[in-house]
Design a protein around this motif. Structure first.
Motif, PDB file in Angstrom:
ATOM      1  N   ALA A   6       0.842  -1.200   0.000  1.00 53.52           N
ATOM      2  CA  ALA A   6       0.000   0.000   0.000  1.00 53.52           C
ATOM      3  C   ALA A   6       0.878   1.251   0.000  1.00 53.52           C
ATOM      4  O   ALA A   6       0.601   2.224  -0.706  1.00 53.52           O
ATOM      5  CB  ALA A   6      -0.931   0.002   1.207  1.00 53.52           C
ATOM      6  N   ILE A   7       1.964   1.204   0.757  1.00 60.08           N
ATOM      7  CA  ILE A   7       2.883   2.347   0.820  1.00 60.08           C
ATOM      8  C   ILE A   7       3.567   2.548  -0.523  1.00 60.08           C
ATOM      9  O   ILE A   7       3.603   3.659  -1.055  1.00 60.08           O
ATOM     10  CB  ILE A   7       3.921   2.155   1.946  1.00 60.08           C
ATOM     11  CG1 ILE A   7       3.214   2.109   3.305  1.00 60.08           C
ATOM     12  CG2 ILE A   7       4.982   3.263   1.904  1.00 60.08           C
ATOM     13  CD1 ILE A   7       4.086   1.623   4.447  1.00 60.08           C
ATOM     14  N   SER A   8       4.104   1.469  -1.094  1.00 57.00           N
ATOM     15  CA  SER A   8       4.814   1.619  -2.380  1.00 57.00           C
ATOM     16  C   SER A   8       3.857   1.959  -3.510  1.00 57.00           C
ATOM     17  O   SER A   8       4.190   2.759  -4.386  1.00 57.00           O
ATOM     18  CB  SER A   8       5.645   0.375  -2.708  1.00 57.00           C
ATOM     19  OG  SER A   8       4.824  -0.740  -2.867  1.00 57.00           O
ATOM     20  N   ASP A   9       2.640   1.416  -3.479  1.00 59.31           N
ATOM     21  CA  ASP A   9       1.656   1.745  -4.514  1.00 59.31           C
ATOM     22  C   ASP A   9       1.286   3.226  -4.456  1.00 59.31           C
ATOM     23  O   ASP A   9       1.190   3.894  -5.482  1.00 59.31           O
ATOM     24  CB  ASP A   9       0.383   0.896  -4.369  1.00 59.31           C
ATOM     25  CG  ASP A   9       0.580  -0.551  -4.820  1.00 59.31           C
ATOM     26  OD1 ASP A   9       1.652  -0.865  -5.381  1.00 59.31           O
ATOM     27  OD2 ASP A   9      -0.335  -1.363  -4.590  1.00 59.31           O
TER      28      ASP A   9
ATOM     29  N   GLY B 106       3.391  12.305   1.809  1.00 65.99           N
ATOM     30  CA  GLY B 106       2.342  11.319   2.017  1.00 65.99           C
ATOM     31  C   GLY B 106       2.909   9.930   2.227  1.00 65.99           C
ATOM     32  O   GLY B 106       2.408   9.151   3.048  1.00 65.99           O
ATOM     33  N   THR B 107       3.977   9.612   1.508  1.00 64.32           N
ATOM     34  CA  THR B 107       4.622   8.309   1.666  1.00 64.32           C
ATOM     35  C   THR B 107       5.225   8.180   3.058  1.00 64.32           C
ATOM     36  O   THR B 107       5.081   7.149   3.723  1.00 64.32           O
ATOM     37  CB  THR B 107       5.695   8.101   0.579  1.00 64.32           C
ATOM     38  OG1 THR B 107       5.068   8.212  -0.706  1.00 64.32           O
ATOM     39  CG2 THR B 107       6.364   6.747   0.704  1.00 64.32           C
TER      40      THR B 107
ATOM     41  N   LEU C 172       4.881   6.044   8.654  1.00 63.74           N
ATOM     42  CA  LEU C 172       4.699   6.264  10.089  1.00 63.74           C
ATOM     43  C   LEU C 172       3.384   5.649  10.566  1.00 63.74           C
ATOM     44  O   LEU C 172       3.319   5.105  11.672  1.00 63.74           O
ATOM     45  CB  LEU C 172       4.760   7.761  10.407  1.00 63.74           C
ATOM     46  CG  LEU C 172       4.678   8.139  11.885  1.00 63.74           C
ATOM     47  CD1 LEU C 172       5.667   7.348  12.742  1.00 63.74           C
ATOM     48  CD2 LEU C 172       4.901   9.632  12.057  1.00 63.74           C
ATOM     49  N   THR C 173       2.348   5.703   9.747  1.00 62.94           N
ATOM     50  CA  THR C 173       1.083   5.046  10.094  1.00 62.94           C
ATOM     51  C   THR C 173       1.317   3.555  10.321  1.00 62.94           C
ATOM     52  O   THR C 173       0.805   2.975  11.287  1.00 62.94           O
ATOM     53  CB  THR C 173       0.029   5.268   8.984  1.00 62.94           C
ATOM     54  OG1 THR C 173      -0.218   6.663   8.854  1.00 62.94           O
ATOM     55  CG2 THR C 173      -1.268   4.534   9.282  1.00 62.94           C
ATOM     56  N   TYR C 174       2.093   2.928   9.450  1.00 63.86           N
ATOM     57  CA  TYR C 174       2.442   1.506   9.575  1.00 63.86           C
ATOM     58  C   TYR C 174       3.097   1.239  10.934  1.00 63.86           C
ATOM     59  O   TYR C 174       2.719   0.314  11.652  1.00 63.86           O
ATOM     60  CB  TYR C 174       3.389   1.147   8.431  1.00 63.86           C
ATOM     61  CG  TYR C 174       3.787  -0.295   8.309  1.00 63.86           C
ATOM     62  CD1 TYR C 174       3.187  -1.121   7.367  1.00 63.86           C
ATOM     63  CD2 TYR C 174       4.800  -0.840   9.091  1.00 63.86           C
ATOM     64  CE1 TYR C 174       3.566  -2.439   7.213  1.00 63.86           C
ATOM     65  CE2 TYR C 174       5.191  -2.157   8.956  1.00 63.86           C
ATOM     66  CZ  TYR C 174       4.571  -2.957   8.021  1.00 63.86           C
ATOM     67  OH  TYR C 174       4.961  -4.273   7.875  1.00 63.86           O
ATOM     68  N   VAL C 175       4.070   2.087  11.287  1.00 60.26           N
ATOM     69  CA  VAL C 175       4.770   1.931  12.560  1.00 60.26           C
ATOM     70  C   VAL C 175       3.799   2.143  13.729  1.00 60.26           C
ATOM     71  O   VAL C 175       3.769   1.344  14.672  1.00 60.26           O
ATOM     72  CB  VAL C 175       5.965   2.915  12.657  1.00 60.26           C
ATOM     73  CG1 VAL C 175       6.571   2.914  14.053  1.00 60.26           C
ATOM     74  CG2 VAL C 175       7.012   2.575  11.610  1.00 60.26           C
ATOM     75  N   GLU C 176       3.007   3.211  13.666  1.00 63.94           N
ATOM     76  CA  GLU C 176       2.066   3.511  14.750  1.00 63.94           C
ATOM     77  C   GLU C 176       1.075   2.372  14.966  1.00 63.94           C
ATOM     78  O   GLU C 176       0.801   1.980  16.105  1.00 63.94           O
ATOM     79  CB  GLU C 176       1.284   4.790  14.435  1.00 63.94           C
ATOM     80  CG  GLU C 176       2.114   6.044  14.515  1.00 63.94           C
ATOM     81  CD  GLU C 176       1.408   7.263  13.934  1.00 63.94           C
ATOM     82  OE1 GLU C 176       1.646   8.360  14.460  1.00 63.94           O
ATOM     83  OE2 GLU C 176       0.633   7.119  12.953  1.00 63.94           O
ATOM     84  N   GLU C 177       0.543   1.846  13.879  1.00 62.55           N
ATOM     85  CA  GLU C 177      -0.437   0.755  13.989  1.00 62.55           C
ATOM     86  C   GLU C 177       0.220  -0.496  14.564  1.00 62.55           C
ATOM     87  O   GLU C 177      -0.370  -1.194  15.398  1.00 62.55           O
ATOM     88  CB  GLU C 177      -1.070   0.459  12.630  1.00 62.55           C
ATOM     89  CG  GLU C 177      -1.946   1.575  12.100  1.00 62.55           C
ATOM     90  CD  GLU C 177      -3.134   1.884  12.990  1.00 62.55           C
ATOM     91  OE1 GLU C 177      -3.843   0.937  13.396  1.00 62.55           O
ATOM     92  OE2 GLU C 177      -3.351   3.072  13.281  1.00 62.55           O
TER      93      GLU C 177
ATOM     94  N   LEU D 198      11.892   4.741   7.497  1.00 64.02           N
ATOM     95  CA  LEU D 198      11.324   6.075   7.661  1.00 64.02           C
ATOM     96  C   LEU D 198      12.386   7.051   8.161  1.00 64.02           C
ATOM     97  O   LEU D 198      12.534   8.153   7.623  1.00 64.02           O
ATOM     98  CB  LEU D 198      10.146   6.026   8.635  1.00 64.02           C
ATOM     99  CG  LEU D 198       9.590   7.370   9.103  1.00 64.02           C
ATOM    100  CD1 LEU D 198       9.023   8.175   7.929  1.00 64.02           C
ATOM    101  CD2 LEU D 198       8.530   7.173  10.172  1.00 64.02           C
ATOM    102  N   CYS D 199      13.127   6.646   9.176  1.00 66.36           N
ATOM    103  CA  CYS D 199      14.171   7.521   9.732  1.00 66.36           C
ATOM    104  C   CYS D 199      15.246   7.832   8.695  1.00 66.36           C
ATOM    105  O   CYS D 199      15.720   8.976   8.612  1.00 66.36           O
ATOM    106  CB  CYS D 199      14.786   6.885  10.976  1.00 66.36           C
ATOM    107  SG  CYS D 199      13.648   6.834  12.390  1.00 66.36           S
TER     108      CYS D 199
END
Length: 197
Positions: free
Chosen positions: A87-90, A100-101, A106-111, A137-138
């Motif tokens: 989903a991120i790469s798409d 947005g990417t 970060l959403t992935y990490v938070e979830e 991300l970092c």
């Protein structure tokens, strides 16, 4: 240095003034393909508010895909990390939206962190996936392009590194080290910038 850059720009501007329209469009197309930042600038300047709304709708669509993989009901099923990562790469490939990417990463990490807070010890694949995404991300935030966006994500990153006590498998340590490292990186940059002025 600024005078040298200004002199170079003056020469380039003279050449561009004489260039054919087709040549200029070709140059802009190269810039569009070459850099996400250039693509974002061109899109926002020429596609306007409608494009921004479309981008936000697309961002939320992909955010929902990521969140659905980490629903608490998944404890009884299998989390499909590849679905969330795709989903991120798409989104990145479809939009060229760097910020947005980063947001989706970060959403992935938070979830994932929230899932770990609820269920505790999960397993190597889970921890490797969340830690790996945070590390990527970092690294993106440390790039020249990413550095200007760190303030947008700082609070969320710091929050992701809290409340992980007693999860085990070194997960808390790994997340906290990555968050502390990125914070230290930007503190050093801030000090350097302060000393340069």
């Amino acid at each position: 240095m600024e005078k040298e850059e200004s002199a170079k720009w003056t020469k380039v501007e003279e050449i561009l003034q004489k260039a054919e329209k087709k040549e200029l469009i070709g140059l802009i197309q190269e810039l569009y393909k070459h850099s996400v930042g250039d693509r974002m600038l061109i899109n926002s300047r020429y596609l306007g508010e409608g494009a921004k709304q479309e981008m936000n709708t697309m961002l939320e669509k992909y955010r929902k895909i990521i969140k659905e993989e980490f629903l608490t009901e998944k404890k009884l099923a299998k989390i499909h990390y590849s679905v969330a990562e795709r989903a991120i790469s798409d989104y990145s490939n479809a939009s060229g939206d760097f910020v947005g990417t980063l947001d989706l990463m970060l959403t992935y990490v938070e979830e994932g962190v929230q899932f770990a807070r609820i269920f505790g010890v999960i397993g190597d694949e889970f921890y490797d996936s969340i830690e790996g995404m945070l590390d990527r991300l970092c690294e993106q935030l440390k790039t020249k392009e990413g550095q200007k966006y760190y303030p947008l994500f700082r609070e969320r990153l710091l929050k992701a590194g809290t409340g992980l006590e007693n999860i085990g498998w070194g997960f808390e340590d790994a997340i906290c080290i990555l968050v502390a490292d990125i914070e230290e990186f930007f503190e050093e940059r801030f000090e350097e910038d302060k000393n340069d002025t």
